[in-house]
Motif scaffolding. Sequence first.
Motif, PDB file in Angstrom:
ATOM      1  N   UNK B 219       0.813  -1.226   0.000  1.00  0.00           N
ATOM      2  CA  UNK B 219       0.000   0.000   0.000  1.00  0.00           C
ATOM      3  C   UNK B 219       0.842   1.271   0.000  1.00  0.00           C
ATOM      4  N   UNK B 220       2.076   1.176   0.469  1.00  0.00           N
ATOM      5  CA  UNK B 220       2.894   2.376   0.610  1.00  0.00           C
ATOM      6  C   UNK B 220       3.965   2.514  -0.459  1.00  0.00           C
ATOM      7  N   UNK B 221       3.937   1.631  -1.468  1.00  0.00           N
ATOM      8  CA  UNK B 221       4.996   1.659  -2.487  1.00  0.00           C
ATOM      9  C   UNK B 221       5.027   2.974  -3.256  1.00  0.00           C
ATOM     10  N   UNK B 222       3.850   3.598  -3.444  1.00  0.00           N
ATOM     11  CA  UNK B 222       3.794   4.850  -4.201  1.00  0.00           C
ATOM     12  C   UNK B 222       4.334   6.011  -3.387  1.00  0.00           C
ATOM     13  N   UNK B 223       4.064   5.982  -2.067  1.00  0.00           N
ATOM     14  CA  UNK B 223       4.302   7.184  -1.268  1.00  0.00           C
ATOM     15  C   UNK B 223       5.583   7.147  -0.436  1.00  0.00           C
ATOM     16  N   UNK B 224       5.937   6.002   0.113  1.00  0.00           N
ATOM     17  CA  UNK B 224       7.057   5.962   1.064  1.00  0.00           C
ATOM     18  C   UNK B 224       8.400   5.998   0.341  1.00  0.00           C
ATOM     19  N   UNK B 225       9.454   6.379   1.073  1.00  0.00           N
ATOM     20  CA  UNK B 225      10.805   6.323   0.525  1.00  0.00           C
ATOM     21  C   UNK B 225      11.558   5.089   1.022  1.00  0.00           C
TER      22      UNK B 225
END
Lengths: 261, 481
Positions: B219-225
């Motif tokens: 779920x966080x692949x787009x947003x997290x670094x």
Amino acid sequence: MTERETVPDRPLEPRPRAIVIGASSGIGAALVSELTKRGYLVAALARRADMLQELCDTASLSAAPGVYARPYPHDVTDFDAIPELFDQIVADLGGLDMVIYNAGVMPAVGLDEFDFGKDKFQIEVNLLGAMAWLNLAAMRFQASKQGNIVAISSVSGDRGRRVNPAYHTSKGALSIYMESLRNRLTQHGVAVTTIKPGYVETSMLEQVPNPRGAISAAVAADKIITAAEKGRQVAYIPWRWEIIMLIIRHIPSFIFRRLSI
Amino acid sequence: MVEEAATVLSHDQLERVEAWGRASGSVAHVYRPSTLDDLRGVFQVARVNGRTIAFRGGGNSYGDAFGNREQIVLDLSRMTRILDWRPQDGIITVEPGVTVSQLWQYVLEDGWWPPVVTGTAKTTIGGCASMNTHGKNAWKLGTFGEHVRSFDLLTASGEILTCSREENSDLFFAVIGGAGLLGCFTSLTLQMKRVYSGLLRVEVATRPNLVGAMHYLEERMETADYLVGWLDAFARGRSLGRAEMHQAHYLADGEDRYTAQSSRPVNQALGDSVFGVLPKSSLWFYMQFFMNNAGTRLVNTAKYTMSRLTAGEQGKSYLQPHAAYHFLLDYVPYWKYAYGRGGLIQYQCFLPKETAEDGFRDLFQLGQRKKLPNYLSVLKRHRPDPFLLSYSIDGFSMAMDFRITDRNRARMVSLTREMDEIVLRHNGRFYFAKDSSLRPSVAEVYLGRERLDRFFELKRRVDPELMIETDLWRRVLRPLY
């Protein structure tokens, strides 16, 4: 090289490397069998090439895949050949973790016989050969900060009895030499183990008139390697000799020289 | 100079070369040259004595990747010069022995950070490129090699080849991830990543099981670094794979008002005590009492419960320096000694996203069934990369630490064999830097004959006499050569 000898090392399946000097019969042969059984790669050294070859073939066949014993015919009194042979063996085995010096002779010497030839031979095989081999092992282990040095001395080295003075001398000196090595090498992480067997069923025992409680060479070999792997300093094989020798060592000379032991 | 270099192998150079995990080792002649001439001198020693050479950087590979039994190990840890640095565009040229620690401390105050870093800062740039390491952003920025612009390689023949995506490109893609088997780096040029603060915004949250942990990452692949999960391999049933998850974000330009302060190495420091009193250097000693199945189960449960109570599923965020966030393996010095005399191995496998959940569940359950659960499990997300001996995959990886003892060695051998089968069944891959158990037959399946042949063809071209070998090469690749 045979197929068995080109199996690569695997981190989870360690194969320690050992050299057994004086391997063709008796305790030495049993040591080779026991070491291969425990997964060691073994270089077996002795004068008698044919016996050695047969021993190594048998030991290799019954060992796990990739484990073997290799014969190196060698006379320990050929001192000059030793450094080159040592390097050759370490290269062939691909390392070194344990060296066992087992070569020893005990010719029959009469109670009234003083034969310098026999004495010299015993010192050369039992003591000088050990120094020639174990000095090299010590040098290597001191640098690599690991390893086991083992010498098969004898309970005979604890006291100078009337039979065969040179044999007692050679074993006594070997024990002292080992103690010195230990005192040098402990700080480098090297274990130095002196083995003092009592009666073991080998050809040497034929000279002993009444060997009570002798153990087989195979049992002795198992105990010797266990003691070495544990890093024991001095191990009497079997252990009851520790008590026997404790008593014998403390018999005062005015009594000892009158005893027939 | 080369002519004057000693050409005899002496006892004096002998050294025990131990796997980082301490579960294995061998003795070799170790050389630590400090100049290119000395480096060539070691090649000469090898040639004259008919010996092979293995290269070693920081010695952080868990297994036998830098070992070379009774041969020569060329340790590059003294080749530590920074050769060129262009702070305006973040391009740096370094010698192979420069460590990640040295690198980040050098570039951070100019507003740059290495785009891919390992979990310890003790790795070297040469080592990172050879093993093609990854970090907690592998799905986003890929592997270490993707940020290498070019390098110079000293080959067995003594020739220096410059390799990049344009020049000698076949070698470029094979040397990176090639486990140091094609030659020795003499310099590497890397692209750094622009950062606007010495801090990261980190969020900790828990997930009750494996599926939850995997969804957290997806779920966080787009947003997290950065994304990573620490799983508890002891939990069973519905809690199997319960996890403490971490995500981190870079701060945007202007968000940190005190960038110069936060970028100073002294303010990045990990700290040397716990609770302000207990020195960290002694922690490993106390940890060893928990390094058994019962103790680790207790610690894992306590850790999970603490996170659940303090952070919970909705999570809790805070600011943390880059170094403190990334180099968690340096947080407790000497922690590997807590594993005891037999050391540890790591088993890291990479599974495609479609099969990963099944595969990881099988692996955890197998370990539990055999009473050989792994003590530490780290879940990460990856993407494919263009390198020849690649381990990368569009999916997940699980890194699992196992304690090794004299008593469990034989059982660990059979466990790793069964785990290999599970991984292959799920189309998975393996990673040389972590490996202690791979067999040629398994490597042949996951790498494929075609890739192997291309690698071997290059090996024959640049090292026809097999002067460069390692224990890992002899164990895994040589039998396929």
